[in-house]
Design an enzyme around this catalytic site. Structure first.
Site, mmCIF file in Angstrom:
data_model
loop_
_atom_site.group_PDB
_atom_site.id
_atom_site.type_symbol
_atom_site.label_atom_id
_atom_site.label_comp_id
_atom_site.label_asym_id
_atom_site.label_seq_id
_atom_site.Cartn_x
_atom_site.Cartn_y
_atom_site.Cartn_z
ATOM 1 N N GLY A 139 0.827 -1.194 0.000
ATOM 2 C CA GLY A 139 0.000 0.000 0.000
ATOM 3 C C GLY A 139 0.858 1.239 0.000
ATOM 4 O O GLY A 139 2.045 1.207 -0.337
ATOM 5 N N GLY B 133 3.591 0.927 3.094
ATOM 6 C CA GLY B 133 4.375 -0.260 3.388
ATOM 7 C C GLY B 133 3.865 -1.493 2.678
ATOM 8 O O GLY B 133 3.045 -1.422 1.763
ATOM 9 N N GLU B 134 4.389 -2.644 3.121
ATOM 10 C CA GLU B 134 4.061 -3.926 2.504
ATOM 11 C C GLU B 134 3.759 -4.953 3.594
ATOM 12 O O GLU B 134 4.175 -4.803 4.753
ATOM 13 C CB GLU B 134 5.230 -4.421 1.652
ATOM 14 C CG GLU B 134 5.604 -3.475 0.528
ATOM 15 C CD GLU B 134 6.885 -3.913 -0.192
ATOM 16 O OE1 GLU B 134 7.172 -3.336 -1.243
ATOM 17 O OE2 GLU B 134 7.569 -4.816 0.339
ATOM 18 N N ASP C 71 -13.477 -3.657 8.977
ATOM 19 C CA ASP C 71 -13.276 -4.411 7.746
ATOM 20 C C ASP C 71 -13.428 -5.905 8.012
ATOM 21 O O ASP C 71 -12.601 -6.712 7.601
ATOM 22 C CB ASP C 71 -11.905 -4.098 7.143
ATOM 23 C CG ASP C 71 -11.785 -4.604 5.704
ATOM 24 O OD1 ASP C 71 -10.638 -4.757 5.220
ATOM 25 O OD2 ASP C 71 -12.836 -4.877 5.077
#
Length: 843
Positions: free
Chosen positions: A559, A562-563, A699
């Site tokens: 994103g 970061g990862e 979410d």
């Protein structure tokens, strides 16, 4: 017999009358609401420094009431270090107060003002006001984290007062409103102060014992005057005075002690002042008798009595039996022979070098009523009133007859209660055998009625407990027309609320909610500001992990900041605490997910990443992904979390089929209906834990649930970062990315994310599970049509579209889904109720 609660009501009144004879307070039992929520405290006994409007006057500051404009609100914004504003309650008589409850202003969803902190001042006579401090000397009490939950706080030490003031405290300029309740019981001892020499320090090998009265609320110089303290806090010291009931305090804390070296007279003189002239029967003194430390109970006590202006010439003398065999602390009862007095002066003579007291209580029969203090309003039932003659004295024989009658009546009432309860239980068993009904609205109404009982006692559950949301973030019945533009912002730091005008007074703005910025550039958890401040202020409870022991396996997603990587970690077992168990041998690597912050991330993203680490380290539940370790000593910053061997639930179920003929023909792996319910129940259990902390996930979906061995489920938060699920998210004007097919209508239109909106998402997640994730929710609708459908929920004209009942879904399970999608948030079930219902469906 019509209302079962009438019987306990009478029983408690009778017990109250019985207590008038024994008169010894127990802080663990003395925990009844004193009448703010129940209405026993009248409007004229509630006052305030100021009010925003007539509709936010002091009389509306009652806990769990929504009358007027929803709460007491001061006229002006509360500023830091300003204690000008207060809400005051007059209890009309002295009370022993052990617990307080506070709540903000919700007003059916229109308001969101609350006091994050407050102080308490109290008075026994209305002229001298005392600031309450806890046993560590701290005055500020942590208050509310939202506008609707009730926060209960134990007062340690308890206070003895007639008047109590709640004073909101802030660390920045803000609008506050309060609703309050006091819990305790009437102070039957009638003691308003004791004067004594100041406690002293005893030299021990290490450290010394401080035998001062550390919670005394009067003046302390060389002596203690005009106050109450540890001798009246209801806590008796241990046999070994160097230890204490209170955690993390100094040796000798529970006792007030003196040495004969500093008192050449050979005695300690303590004077006790009372609220009125009383007929005293006994005095109980809790003494330490640890003679190995040269501590003994008193060898003699001489007491003088004062009923009017002068002391009686003839004192009362009492000598207990000296005990050098049993070192246990004990109560010594002194017979006061029915002396009439408003003050007692007792001289306690030393039996050894030291004398230590932890509690002194007085027992008195009904004596004279003094016109300076009105009798308590709720102490007697309506048909029993005090005698007209203010000097009437109750005869001892009448007292014994009264006790006998009360015991007989109590026994009869207990038998009646047992019979009624037995009949009710039997009736419920018959009803349950006929049908199963999942009716949250009915059950919540019943439980709310029961919990509002005037005489419900609040038992101690811990030093700080937050009552779960009985009314989870109530939303207003919207007055605006459907043509008004709806807000589509989701990550606002302040929730948007309807502004209304009542009696010319505008409602306040809503308070802050903090959203943590994840490495993907999205917000996952929404956390009340005070909760985040409390949690993130603590040290990280996880260890630093060597980066060289991490082996890259797969990029799960990336994103803006970061990862997220899937890695194998070698030797992870050595870095884990004992609470966490792996079923993997120590010589084998552990599968983990690694959230990695980019080295060029902004300062805000970096700070949020560190806060997320601190908060995630506190989440400990079998159905929530745990933070295992971190890499924060150098860049890039990493947090290492669990990852389950079977991946996410969406992919897991899509590879499986329901049990049946079709699965046999295709030779596909299967999952039974019972296992589907088992997995759903685990998700509900994990969300129940998060909601208990006021965490909002925002979410919840099968893509964010990981699957381990034996269908074990753990809730995670990296689904949003995976390209695999990019189709599940809707991008608004290139900014916010929203999982609109799982979101409640109020989240999409108003940006409101609450536990109730997580319940909505759980209903969609349950729908996914029973469809084996073969279909996206609302697959027949475009993203724009999904948003239009939320407008139908808002207008509530029965044109909204619900997700259809899955083929494998029984009616009872579909009813649970539909209850999660109710328009009004307060009508949706809690995760606790959902979890219980799912467990009942399992064989």
């Amino acid at each position: 017999m019509k209302h079962l609660w009438d019987v306990p009501f009478l029983l408690l009144i009778l017990l109250y009358l019985l207590a008038a004879v024994t008169s010894q307070v127990n802080p663990g039992v003395c925990r009844y609401p004193l009448g703010m929520s129940g209405g026993q405290i009248q409007d004229e006994d509630i006052s305030a420094s100021s009010q925003w409007s007539e509709s936010t006057a002091a009389r509306y500051g009652r806990l769990d009431f929504e009358e007027g404009d929803g709460a007491w609100c001061p006229e002006i914004t509360v500023e830091p270090d300003s204690l000008k504003e207060f809400l005051q309650i007059d209890l009309r008589s002295l009370h022993f107060i052990t617990l307080v409850g506070t709540q903000g202003r919700h007003a059916g969803g229109i308001g969101n003002e609350f006091s994050q902190m407050y102080k308490i001042k109290y008075s026994r006579d209305g002229s001298r006001w005392i600031s309450w401090r806890n046993r560590q000397g701290k005055q500020v009490i942590e208050g509310n984290r939202n506008a609707y939950d009730i926060v209960l706080k134990d007062l340690e030490p308890p206070i003895i007062a007639r008047y109590v003031r709640f004073m909101p405290v802030t660390d920045h300029s803000m609008n506050v409103c309060m609703r309050v309740e006091l819990y305790g019981c009437e102070w039957l001892d009638g003691l308003v102060s004791y004067n004594a020499p100041a406690g002293e320090q005893m030299s021990l090998p290490a450290p010394p014992a401080y035998l001062n009265d550390s919670v005394y609320d009067g003046a302390v110089i060389h002596s203690m005057t005009e106050g109450l303290g540890q001798l009246t806090d209801g806590v008796c010291g241990l046999d070994d005075f160097t230890h204490s009931h209170v955690y993390n305090v100094w040796p000798g804390y529970d006792y007030v002690g003196w040495t004969n070296e500093s008192l050449p007279s050979g005695f300690v003189e303590i004077m006790f002042e009372f609220d009125r002239i009383r007929n005293f029967t006994t005095m109980k003194v809790h003494c330490n008798n640890m003679y190995s430390r040269h501590v003994k109970a008193f060898r003699q006590v001489v007491c003088y009595f004062r009923s009017e202006a002068d002391w009686e010439a003839t004192p009362l003398s009492f000598s207990p039996v000296e005990d050098e065999k049993n070192p246990s602390a004990r109560f010594i009862t002194v017979n006061l022979a029915n002396h009439m007095a408003s003050a007692i002066k007792c001289q306690f003579f030393f039996a050894d070098a030291w004398m230590l007291f932890s509690e002194i209580t007085f027992q008195s029969d009904t004596a004279m009523y003094n016109t300076t203090l009105a009798p308590p309003k709720t102490a007697l039932p309506p048909n029993i009133q005090p005698e007209d003659d203010p000097t009437h004295k109750v005869d001892d024989s009448n007292t014994r007859i009264l006790i006998g009658c009360l015991v007989a009546i109590i026994f009869i009432l207990v038998v009646i209660i047992v019979i009624i309860l037995w009949r009710q239980v039997w009736q419920k068993m018959l009803e349950k055998s006929e049908t199963f009904a999942y009716n949250h609205n009915q059950s919540s109404t019943i439980s709310e009625q029961e919990s509002n009982s005037t005489y419900e006692r609040i038992f101690p559950l811990g030093p700080d407990y937050q009552e779960p949301s009985r009314i989870i973030c109530k939303l207003p019945e919207f007055a605006q027309s459907s043509e008004e533009p709806a807000s589509t912002s989701t990550a606002a730091s302040k929730s948007t609320a309807t502004t209304a005008v009542q009696d010319g007074a505008p409602h306040y703005a809503e308070a802050d909610i903090v959203n943590l910025q994840g490495v993907t550039g999205s917000n996952t958890y929404a956390i009340p500001a005070l909760t985040m401040d409390l949690l993130s202020g603590k040290d990280v409870a996880v260890e630093e992990f060597p980066r060289k022991l991490l082996t890259f396996k797969e990029k799960l997603g990336e994103g803006q900041f970061g990862e997220v990587h899937l890695c194998e970690a070698e030797g992870m077992q050595e870095f884990m605490n004992k609470e966490f168990l792996f079923d993997i041998p120590e010589d084998q690597p552990v599968l983990v997910a690694v959230k990695m912050l980019r080295s060029d991330a902004s300062k805000n993203a970096r700070n949020d990443f560190l806060k997320e680490i601190k908060i995630m380290s506190r989440l400990k539940d079998p159905n929530i992904i745990r933070l295992l370790a971190v890499c924060i000593y150098s860049d890039p910053l990493c947090m290492i979390t669990e990852y389950m061997e079977n991946g996410d639930l969406n992919q897991f179920l899509s590879r499986h089929e329901p049990e049946g003929q079709l699965a046999l023909l295709s030779n596909a792996p299967t999952v039974s209906f019972n296992n589907l319910c088992y997995m759903a129940a685990q998700i509900a259990s994990g969300m129940k834990y998060l909601s208990s902390l006021n965490f909002v996930h925002r979410d919840l979906a099968t893509r964010n649930c990981l699957v381990g061995k034996n269908f074990t489920i753990k809730i995670a938060d990296f689904g949003m970062s995976r390209n695999l699920y990019s189709g599940d998210y809707y991008r608004i004007q290139g900014r916010a990315v929203l999982p609109i097919r799982w979101m409640s209508w109020e989240s999409i239109l108003l940006g409101k994310f609450t536990t109730a909106s997580d319940v909505w998402a759980f209903g969609v997640t349950l729908w996914e599970i029973l469809n084996f994730c073969k279909e996206q929710p609302y697959s027949q609708l475009t993203d724009e049509q999904v948003i239009e459908n939320t407008g139908e929920f808002f207008r509530d004209q029965k044109r909204q579209i619900y997700l259809p009942q899955p083929v494998l879904c029984p009616d009872s399970l579909y009813k649970i889904m539909l209850s999660c999608w109710r328009r009004n948030t307060k009508e949706r079930p809690s995760f606790q109720e959902i979890h219980r219902a799912l467990l009942e469906l399992q064989p």
